[in-house]
Design a protein around this motif. Structure first.
Motif, PDB file in Angstrom:
ATOM      1  N   VAL A  87       0.899  -1.235  -0.084  1.00  0.00           N
ATOM      2  CA  VAL A  87       0.180   0.035  -0.031  1.00  0.00           C
ATOM      3  C   VAL A  87       0.873   1.210   0.198  1.00  0.00           C
ATOM      4  O   VAL A  87       0.526   2.218  -0.739  1.00  0.00           O
ATOM      5  CB  VAL A  87      -1.066  -0.024   0.990  1.00  0.00           C
ATOM      6  CG1 VAL A  87      -1.544   1.181   1.218  1.00  0.00           C
ATOM      7  CG2 VAL A  87      -1.955  -1.120   0.957  1.00  0.00           C
ATOM      8  N   ARG A  88       1.851   1.210   0.798  1.00  0.00           N
ATOM      9  CA  ARG A  88       2.811   2.331   0.858  1.00  0.00           C
ATOM     10  C   ARG A  88       3.382   2.753  -0.587  1.00  0.00           C
ATOM     11  O   ARG A  88       3.681   3.870  -0.887  1.00  0.00           O
ATOM     12  CB  ARG A  88       3.846   1.968   1.868  1.00  0.00           C
ATOM     13  CG  ARG A  88       4.906   3.346   2.211  1.00  0.00           C
ATOM     14  CD  ARG A  88       5.710   3.143   3.085  1.00  0.00           C
ATOM     15  NE  ARG A  88       5.274   2.612   4.408  1.00  0.00           N
ATOM     16  CZ  ARG A  88       5.007   3.705   5.199  1.00  0.00           C
ATOM     17  NH1 ARG A  88       5.092   4.828   4.946  1.00  0.00           N
ATOM     18  NH2 ARG A  88       4.524   3.292   6.560  1.00  0.00           N
ATOM     19  N   GLN A  89       3.659   1.560  -1.197  1.00  0.00           N
ATOM     20  CA  GLN A  89       4.621   1.816  -2.537  1.00  0.00           C
ATOM     21  C   GLN A  89       3.461   2.143  -3.501  1.00  0.00           C
ATOM     22  O   GLN A  89       3.875   3.125  -4.380  1.00  0.00           O
ATOM     23  CB  GLN A  89       4.991   0.340  -2.931  1.00  0.00           C
ATOM     24  CG  GLN A  89       6.121   0.057  -2.310  1.00  0.00           C
ATOM     25  CD  GLN A  89       6.669  -1.468  -2.587  1.00  0.00           C
ATOM     26  OE1 GLN A  89       5.810  -2.204  -3.031  1.00  0.00           O
ATOM     27  NE2 GLN A  89       7.989  -1.581  -2.451  1.00  0.00           N
ATOM     28  N   GLU A 144       1.796   8.821   5.417  1.00  0.00           N
ATOM     29  CA  GLU A 144       1.017   8.339   6.714  1.00  0.00           C
ATOM     30  C   GLU A 144      -0.018   9.214   6.963  1.00  0.00           C
ATOM     31  O   GLU A 144      -1.221   8.765   7.504  1.00  0.00           O
ATOM     32  CB  GLU A 144       2.256   8.534   7.934  1.00  0.00           C
ATOM     33  CG  GLU A 144       3.287   7.570   7.654  1.00  0.00           C
ATOM     34  CD  GLU A 144       4.406   7.648   8.784  1.00  0.00           C
ATOM     35  OE1 GLU A 144       4.411   8.753   9.569  1.00  0.00           O
ATOM     36  OE2 GLU A 144       5.267   6.967   8.751  1.00  0.00           O
ATOM     37  N   ALA A 145      -0.141  10.415   6.493  1.00  0.00           N
ATOM     38  CA  ALA A 145      -1.206  11.438   6.650  1.00  0.00           C
ATOM     39  C   ALA A 145      -2.386  10.957   5.809  1.00  0.00           C
ATOM     40  O   ALA A 145      -3.731  11.009   6.369  1.00  0.00           O
ATOM     41  CB  ALA A 145      -0.943  12.876   6.399  1.00  0.00           C
ATOM     42  N   VAL A 146      -2.198  10.534   4.563  1.00  0.00           N
ATOM     43  CA  VAL A 146      -3.147   9.996   3.620  1.00  0.00           C
ATOM     44  C   VAL A 146      -3.790   8.656   4.270  1.00  0.00           C
ATOM     45  O   VAL A 146      -4.975   8.382   4.358  1.00  0.00           O
ATOM     46  CB  VAL A 146      -2.839   9.730   2.484  1.00  0.00           C
ATOM     47  CG1 VAL A 146      -3.639   8.927   1.613  1.00  0.00           C
ATOM     48  CG2 VAL A 146      -2.537  11.262   1.812  1.00  0.00           C
ATOM     49  N   LEU A 147      -3.080   7.754   4.948  1.00  0.00           N
ATOM     50  CA  LEU A 147      -3.262   6.556   5.518  1.00  0.00           C
ATOM     51  C   LEU A 147      -4.551   6.885   6.580  1.00  0.00           C
ATOM     52  O   LEU A 147      -5.598   6.302   6.536  1.00  0.00           O
ATOM     53  CB  LEU A 147      -2.125   5.614   5.803  1.00  0.00           C
ATOM     54  CG  LEU A 147      -1.507   4.983   4.720  1.00  0.00           C
ATOM     55  CD1 LEU A 147      -0.324   4.206   5.456  1.00  0.00           C
ATOM     56  CD2 LEU A 147      -2.269   3.798   4.085  1.00  0.00           C
ATOM     57  N   ALA A 206       0.968   0.689   9.827  1.00  0.00           N
ATOM     58  CA  ALA A 206       1.266  -0.979   9.960  1.00  0.00           C
ATOM     59  C   ALA A 206       0.347  -1.508   8.403  1.00  0.00           C
ATOM     60  O   ALA A 206       1.143  -2.122   7.816  1.00  0.00           O
ATOM     61  CB  ALA A 206       1.036  -1.616  10.955  1.00  0.00           C
ATOM     62  N   GLN A 207      -0.725  -0.964   8.307  1.00  0.00           N
ATOM     63  CA  GLN A 207      -1.145  -1.535   7.200  1.00  0.00           C
ATOM     64  C   GLN A 207      -0.697  -1.222   5.702  1.00  0.00           C
ATOM     65  O   GLN A 207      -0.942  -1.782   4.806  1.00  0.00           O
ATOM     66  CB  GLN A 207      -2.798  -1.163   6.891  1.00  0.00           C
ATOM     67  CG  GLN A 207      -3.539  -1.952   8.129  1.00  0.00           C
ATOM     68  CD  GLN A 207      -4.957  -1.237   8.391  1.00  0.00           C
ATOM     69  OE1 GLN A 207      -5.317   0.014   8.351  1.00  0.00           O
ATOM     70  NE2 GLN A 207      -5.843  -2.370   8.322  1.00  0.00           N
ATOM     71  N   GLY A 263     -13.707  -3.212   0.951  1.00  0.00           N
ATOM     72  CA  GLY A 263     -13.794  -1.881   1.402  1.00  0.00           C
ATOM     73  C   GLY A 263     -12.453  -1.171   1.746  1.00  0.00           C
ATOM     74  O   GLY A 263     -12.332   0.012   1.384  1.00  0.00           O
ATOM     75  N   GLN A 264     -11.714  -1.973   2.302  1.00  0.00           N
ATOM     76  CA  GLN A 264     -10.374  -1.395   2.704  1.00  0.00           C
ATOM     77  C   GLN A 264      -9.804  -1.209   1.251  1.00  0.00           C
ATOM     78  O   GLN A 264      -8.917  -0.095   1.259  1.00  0.00           O
ATOM     79  CB  GLN A 264      -9.518  -2.385   3.381  1.00  0.00           C
ATOM     80  CG  GLN A 264     -10.173  -2.564   4.949  1.00  0.00           C
ATOM     81  CD  GLN A 264      -9.571  -3.939   5.602  1.00  0.00           C
ATOM     82  OE1 GLN A 264      -9.145  -4.730   5.188  1.00  0.00           O
ATOM     83  NE2 GLN A 264      -9.112  -3.423   6.941  1.00  0.00           N
TER      84      GLN A 264
END
Length: 319
Positions: A108-110, A136-139, A147-148, A159-160
């Motif tokens: 997800v980060r990538q 991190e702000a957008v997450l 962590a996700q 949904g996620q």
């Protein structure tokens, strides 16, 4: 100033048919669409499957090159691929299938970092610290944890995954996000969560949405303005309340009548007969004429223009 506007936007596709694919035919997906959007507004785009809703969104986004007409984004006319980055700076898109739109080999980060990497390539560099903080702000904004961000798309629910898709669109700080059937593949309870998330982001950041859907009740709930499409053309447009309470076009009336069980004050009108004409056909008159209960001879001869009637616009010779 409008975020974007189109003038007589047309999109045709060429298909080849026959045993040896020697016959070429034209699919007329969009036929002279003129629309615009203001800042902070949600524009609902509705109509039956195959009416051109998604094609309009993808053409506006630049995924499909226009055939003719004008497309203006943030005051700049979009001519071709050279202007694509300008479009991406102002418009992003959330797709119907949240899994197919994510790279399964990227965390997800990538996936969230990718748009920022493109910005660096275009001369809008961000430091590694700034990029990390932004991800991190957008997450957090879309309801996911730090962590996700290290997990892969297959480890998330539908949904996620859609939250991830929204985050990827959001991280580029666009003025407008095109939502192409963003909740149709989700359970009803999850649909409510995603719509609530979109509304919160709009309230906090003033984002505009183009909400493409066949669910008229949901569009009524989220939109301030609605455009009704049929066979690649806009047949009615106006404020949501006006379109739902006093629909002018026979097609709009038929669509809204189908929602009578969920809107008791409405009466069930005549059910539409016939099928939507093929976009391979050349329609000289009103595109709705073959199914219209109020058809007149002139309806099959000339296409009615989209004209102003009070708060609304309608393309119908009888209106």
């Amino acid at each position: 100033m409008n975020i974007w506007e189109t003038e007589n936007l047309t999109k045709h596709f060429t298909v080849r048919r026959g045993l040896l694919k020697q016959h070429r035919q034209i699919v007329r997906a969009l036929e002279g669409v003129s629309l615009q959007q203001k800042a902070g507004e949600t524009l609902g785009l509705v109509g039956e499957s195959g009416c051109g809703k998604s094609t309009f969104g993808r053409t506006l986004m630049g995924l499909y090159p226009k055939t003719s007409g004008r497309l203006i984004v943030a005051g700049q006319e979009i001519q071709g691929k050279a202007d694509q980055q300008h479009v991406l700076n102002h418009i992003q898109m959330v797709f119907q299938d949240p899994y197919a739109s994510l790279n399964p080999r990227m965390t997800v980060r990538q996936s969230l970092l990718e748009p920022l990497t493109v910005r660096m390539a275009m001369g809008r560099a961000l430091s590694e610290g700034d990029k990390r903080a932004k991800v991190e702000a957008v997450l957090e904004q879309v309801g996911l944890t730090k962590a996700q961000g290290e997990r892969y798309p297959h480890e998330f629910s539908g949904g996620q995954r859609q939250r991830i898709g929204i985050g990827r669109a959001l991280i580029s700080e666009p003025q407008c996000i095109i939502c192409d059937e963003p909740i149709s593949a989700l359970d009803v309870s999850i649909q409510v969560q995603i719509v609530s998330l979109l509304e919160r982001l709009q309230a906090e950041q003033g984002i505009s949405y183009v909400f493409i859907s066949h669910d008229l009740n949901m569009v009524r709930y989220v939109s301030q303005r609605i455009a009704v499409m049929y066979l690649g053309s806009i047949v009615e447009e106006g404020p949501t309340k006006a379109v739902y309470e006093t629909p002018l076009h026979p097609y709009t009336q038929a669509l809204i009548s189908l929602n009578a069980p969920l809107a008791p004050h409405m009466t069930i009108g005549p059910v539409l007969t016939g099928e939507v004409p093929s976009p391979l056909m050349t329609v000289s008159g009103c595109p709705f004429a073959s199914r219209c209960p109020e058809k007149m001879p002139e309806c099959e001869e000339d296409k009615p223009p989209l004209v102003v009637r009070g708060q609304q616009k309608v393309a119908c010779w009888r209106r």
